[in-house]
Design an enzyme around this catalytic site. Structure first.
Site, short mmCIF file in Angstrom:
data_model
loop_
_atom_site.label_atom_id
_atom_site.label_comp_id
_atom_site.label_asym_id
_atom_site.label_seq_id
_atom_site.Cartn_x
_atom_site.Cartn_y
_atom_site.Cartn_z
N ALA A 62 0.86 -1.19 0.00
CA ALA A 62 0.00 0.00 0.00
C ALA A 62 0.89 1.24 0.00
CB ALA A 62 -0.89 -0.01 1.24
N GLY A 112 0.64 -5.08 0.84
CA GLY A 112 -0.48 -5.11 -0.09
C GLY A 112 -0.12 -5.86 -1.37
N GLU A 115 -0.58 -9.34 -0.79
CA GLU A 115 -2.04 -9.60 -0.75
C GLU A 115 -2.62 -9.70 -2.17
OE1 GLU A 115 -2.50 -6.31 2.13
OE2 GLU A 115 -3.63 -7.75 3.33
N GLU A 135 4.08 -5.14 7.25
CA GLU A 135 3.19 -4.15 7.86
C GLU A 135 3.47 -3.94 9.35
OE1 GLU A 135 2.16 -6.51 5.76
OE2 GLU A 135 0.57 -5.78 4.44
C1 3HC Z 1 -3.06 -2.76 3.37
C2 3HC Z 1 -1.67 -3.24 3.37
O1 3HC Z 1 -1.63 -4.48 3.99
C3 3HC Z 1 -0.78 -2.31 4.09
C4 3HC Z 1 0.55 -2.22 3.45
O2 3HC Z 1 0.84 -2.73 2.40
S1 3HC Z 1 1.65 -1.23 4.25
C5 3HC Z 1 3.06 -1.24 3.21
C6 3HC Z 1 3.83 -2.50 3.33
N1 3HC Z 1 5.01 -2.42 2.54
C7 3HC Z 1 6.18 -2.08 3.06
O3 3HC Z 1 6.32 -1.84 4.24
C8 3HC Z 1 7.33 -2.07 2.09
C9 3HC Z 1 8.08 -0.81 2.26
N2 3HC Z 1 9.12 -0.68 1.28
C10 3HC Z 1 10.31 -1.33 1.37
O4 3HC Z 1 10.55 -2.17 2.21
C11 3HC Z 1 11.37 -0.94 0.38
O5 3HC Z 1 11.10 0.37 -0.01
C12 3HC Z 1 11.41 -1.84 -0.87
C13 3HC Z 1 11.94 -3.20 -0.48
C14 3HC Z 1 10.05 -1.96 -1.49
C15 3HC Z 1 12.36 -1.20 -1.92
O6 3HC Z 1 13.59 -0.94 -1.30
P1 3HC Z 1 14.71 -0.06 -2.05
O7 3HC Z 1 14.85 -0.55 -3.43
O8 3HC Z 1 15.90 -0.04 -1.16
O9 3HC Z 1 14.11 1.38 -2.21
P2 3HC Z 1 13.67 2.42 -1.08
O10 3HC Z 1 14.68 3.52 -1.05
O11 3HC Z 1 13.33 1.77 0.19
O12 3HC Z 1 12.33 2.97 -1.71
C16 3HC Z 1 12.32 3.70 -2.93
C17 3HC Z 1 11.30 4.79 -2.81
O13 3HC Z 1 10.02 4.18 -2.74
C18 3HC Z 1 9.32 4.63 -1.60
N3 3HC Z 1 8.50 3.53 -1.10
C19 3HC Z 1 8.87 2.25 -0.91
N4 3HC Z 1 7.81 1.52 -0.50
C20 3HC Z 1 6.76 2.37 -0.46
C21 3HC Z 1 5.40 2.21 -0.11
N5 3HC Z 1 4.88 1.04 0.22
N6 3HC Z 1 4.62 3.32 -0.15
C22 3HC Z 1 5.13 4.51 -0.50
N7 3HC Z 1 6.41 4.72 -0.85
C23 3HC Z 1 7.21 3.65 -0.83
C24 3HC Z 1 10.40 5.03 -0.61
O14 3HC Z 1 9.91 5.96 0.33
C25 3HC Z 1 11.42 5.64 -1.55
O15 3HC Z 1 10.99 6.94 -1.84
P3 3HC Z 1 12.03 8.08 -2.26
O16 3HC Z 1 12.60 7.65 -3.56
O17 3HC Z 1 11.19 9.30 -2.33
O18 3HC Z 1 13.05 8.12 -1.18
#
Ligand code: 3HC
Length: 750
Positions: A62, A112, A115, A135
């Site tokens: 998400a 997400g 999912e 998450e």
């Molecule tokens: C309803 C659902 O169940 C709820 C959810 O899904 S909550 C979200 C769960 N997902 C996460 O926690 C994943 C978070 N992201 C990550 O772990 C890592 O970013 C990744 C493994 C996807 C990629 O890593 P990497 O290649 O090192 O790039 P990274 O620098 O972290 O991210 C690149 C850019 O994408 C953004 N980004 C990454 N994941 C994002 C996300 N889920 N939402 C918004 N922005 C995100 C980062 O903030 C960063 O932004 P920037 O360029 O402005 O700095």
């Protein structure tokens, strides 16, 4: 176009998540997917459907930035327009497709994204892809049906580890656990298309939860999973909600009822301050890499020189070698070099024994690390990091030696926790090559790196320094060159108050317990023993003023001086007489420690000399006096312009000093947990008490850390003002503050 469709000649419709950089499921992508997907379902030419991601990732989950917007809308509005409910509808749409839907996992599927893959009827994964539910690290749970789908395909222990601890599985492990159907041997899209054409639709929502999973729940597996999760992160609230969702999934409730439980739990969590803190942390880490005014392309770092093979230099060398970067490790004497190498090799051998390092990797590491006594070996390095002892004249001398032996464009970093880097750099012909690197000990373990810009560091030096941190996977913050930089400058009042509270009557154990109950990884007294009590003692000796209160050393000095005079520096000074591993304030035996009765007796003696009668001190007072002056110092560093933004201070404290992530860092904590007004009021009260102590008792020295920061006062005046979701009020106020009265630091005018 965030969701892009095409139809292949074999009749497979492909829908690609295309929303760089990570294909996160923002409202645009979800809306577009929900418009485009039904077109494929309805298209008579389409026989089956494949969902995939553009680029290196399937989907990063998400869109995290949208959560703050949801929260800002308020709970009532959230109920009507809940975007996660919208995302859940996207899952229903995929799930209900009368045509087979296969997820082609071209890369990681997270949150997400995982999912979405589970809403597809099958999953074909590229070998390098992975499936994960991170998450919980954001104080959340999978809110788009993940808690209900995962236990329908995977064994409960796997599902619990993945969701409660946020641990991802690689493609092969996911296959073994029933999450992925096939690991592709060749092109993942081709194989997913083939799979889709040869399998009937089979939505997970229609599957029963395996009986073994139900039995395990009945046998109490969820409670033990919860206990493990709570033990690992006691302040987290998400694990309890996750357990409720698993209970619903594995009970007699229908899939739909389970989804409803999940949505309710998710909605509670997304509004919690803990989740806001953890989301702040995620975004702040990435923001910290963007340094105002630093925009040049970094230089490549193909080989690194490290000067000083001691604990710090050795740890830094390991960081580079472990990332495949060749290192020349130099020291002045053979025995020092041998000692440093021995330590490094024994650490790697330990990992080898535990099976955490393969023999090949070990060999590779050894071949990348070259010990030397000869400065000539620095001739082709791209960067030198010196980590010689913290003595100004020594640092200046080695800088001159490095200058003579390196390429003129090699970068030179000084690893220091407090010396003035401008002064060190001034000895060089070209000080623009220089910046500071404050690694934390042990450098191969600790996550934080404070990069320090000097007045003359070039743009390229700074951008390369930031790239260097990324290369070795450090959480990095760029700070200005002030006494103690950010971390140690804020630590000084914290440590000073800890010592003061002990003199007033709190016990040493009580101080540490109160800090740990607050959430700190360790208390201030134990931290002193870990870092080494002699550090500031020697600095004060070098300055020829043992009683001076400085930006890096505050508080009563008698106990520390007494300990250091006896060589009791803390953990690093073993005492063979008592077979202890270390002696400082505590006696350390292995992982255990206890307060030495001699220290308690000495404290009594000090109190008597100073005419102090011990009084009971409440835990509340301890917490306020430890953290409020620390926060106040953070405000002062911001107002002086030695750090770009408040979230950078938070990163320093969370990754360098063990501040609890669920409190978001000291500045987030001030704004969102306590409130500026209360902090200001308490600073005034405790400040008045400190002043009285110093005016009435000649044994005490004046301190300035209770003196309220002007920026804090400005924040109090604006308290309650609404800011854009994701912004902090501190930074909004800071922007105006810097315009009106820019401080001396480098970030004031950027
Ligand atoms: C309803 C659902 O169940 C709820 C959810 O899904 S909550 C979200 C769960 N997902 C996460 O926690 C994943 C978070 N992201 C990550 O772990 C890592 O970013 C990744 C493994 C996807 C990629 O890593 P990497 O290649 O090192 O790039 P990274 O620098 O972290 O991210 C690149 C850019 O994408 C953004 N980004 C990454 N994941 C994002 C996300 N889920 N939402 C918004 N922005 C995100 C980062 O903030 C960063 O932004 P920037 O360029 O402005 O700095």
């Amino acid at each position: 176009m965030p969701a892009v469709t095409s139809v292949r000649p074999d009749g497979v419709g492909v829908i690609t998540l295309d929303s760089p950089p990570v294909n996160s499921l923002g409202s645009d992508l979800v809306t577009s997917f929900m418009q485009e997907f039904p077109k494929l379902v309805e298209d008579p030419k389409v026989k089956a459907i494949v969902v995939t991601g553009k680029g290196a990732l399937f989907c990063g989950g998400a869109e995290i930035t949208e959560f703050a917007v949801m929260v800002a809308m308020g709970a009532e509005k959230f109920k009507e327009t809940n975007p996660v409910a919208h995302l859940s509808k996207m899952m229903d749409l995929i799930d209900a497709s009368p045509k087979t839907v296969v997820a082609a996992l071209n890369g990681p599927a997270l949150g997400g994204g995982a999912e979405v893959s589970l809403a597809c009827h099958y999953r074909v994964a590229a070998p390098k892809s992975s499936v994960g539910f991170p998450e919980v690290n954001l104080g959340l749970l999978p809110g788009a049906q993940g808690t209900q789908r995962l236990p329908r395909v995977a064994p409960l222990p796997t599902a619990m580890t993945m969701i409660l601890q946020g641990k991802p599985l690689n493609a092969e492990a996911a296959r073994k656990n029933g999450i992925v159907d096939v690991v592709a041997k060749g092109d993942v899209l081709e194989e997913a298309a083939e799979f889709a054409l040869s399998h009937p639709p089979a939505p997970i929502s229609k599957r029963e939860v395996p009986k073994t999973n139900r039995f395990m729940v009945a046998a109490g597996a969820l409670e033990s999973g919860l206990n493990t999760a709570v033990k690992a992160a006691p302040l987290m609230i998400a694990p309890r909600s996750i357990i409720k969702c698993f209970e619903a999934a594995c009970s007699k409730k229908s899939f739909r009822e389970g989804v409803q439980v999940e949505l309710e739990e998710f909605s509670k969590l997304v509004f919690s301050v803990e989740s806001a803190a953890l989301r702040h942390l995620f975004l702040s880490e990435r923001l910290a890499q963007k340094v105002p005014g630093v925009n040049e392309k970094p230089a490549p770092l193909k080989k690194i020189g490290i000067l000083g093979a001691g604990l710090m230099g050795g740890g830094i060398a390991m960081c580079f070698v472990q990332k495949g970067v060749p290192v020349v490790l130099k020291d002045a004497k053979q025995e020092w070099l041998d000692g440093g190498m021995k330590k490094i090799v024994s650490l790697w051998e330990g990992q080898l024994k535990k099976g955490r390092l393969s023999k090949e990797k070990f060999k590779q590491y050894m071949s990348l690390l070259k010990p030397t006594l000869d400065y000539g070996d620095f001739k082709d390095v791209d960067m030198v990091i010196e980590a010689v002892p913290e003595i100004m004249d020594l640092k200046k001398q080695v800088f001159l030696d490095i200058e003579k032996s390196t390429k003129p464009d090699a970068f030179i970093c000084t690893n220091t926790s407090g010396l003035n880097i401008d002064d060190i750099a001034a000895v060089l012909k070209d000080p623009s090559r220089v910046m500071g690197t404050h690694f934390f000990s042990p450098a191969n373990v600790m996550q934080l790196l404070e990069n320090i810009r000097t007045a003359k560091s070039s743009n390229r030096t700074l951008s390369t320094g930031m790239a260097m941190a990324k290369l070795i996977s450090k959480k990095v913050v760029m700070v200005g060159n002030c006494d103690g930089f950010v971390g140690n400058r804020m630590l000084a009042p914290y440590a000073g108050e800890a010592k003061m509270l002990v003199e007033e009557g709190a016990t040493i154990e009580q101080i540490d317990k109160a800090a740990q109950t607050f959430g700190m990884a360790m208390g201030p007294m134990a931290l002193g023993d870990l870092v080494g009590l002699e550090l500031f003692w020697k600095q004060r000796q070098a300055a020829n003023d043992m009683k001076k209160q400085t930006k890096t050393y505050y508080g009563p000095y008698e106990l520390t001086d007494w300990l250091c005079e006896q060589g009791r520096y803390g953990l690093k000074t073993p005492d063979p007489k008592i077979k202890a591993n270390g002696r400082g304030v505590f006696i350390h035996r292995g992982r255990e420690k206890f307060v030495d009765p001699e220290v308690v007796a000495k404290l009594e003696e000090i109190r008597k000399t100073k005419g102090v009668t011990a009084r009971p001190v409440s835990d509340e007072e301890i917490v306020e006096r430890l953290f409020f002056p620390l926060i106040n110092e953070g405000f002062k560093i911001l107002e002086e312009g030695y750090v770009a933004r408040s979230s950078d201070v938070d990163i320093v404290y969370i990754y360098g000093y063990g501040f609890p992530p669920s409190k978001g860092g000291p500045m987030f904590f001030a704004e969102n947990y306590v409130g500026f007004k209360k902090i200001l009021e308490k600073l005034k009260i405790y400040g008045a008490q400190a002043k009285e102590r110093f005016t009435k008792n000649p044994h005490y020295l004046p301190i300035d850390y209770f003196e309220p920061s002007k920026l804090l006062e400005a924040c109090v005046a604006k308290e309650g003002t609404k800011v854009f979701p994701g912004q902090t009020l501190i930074d909004v106020v800071l922007k105006d503050f810097r315009k009106q009265s820019p401080g001396p630091g480098p970030f004031s005018k950027l």
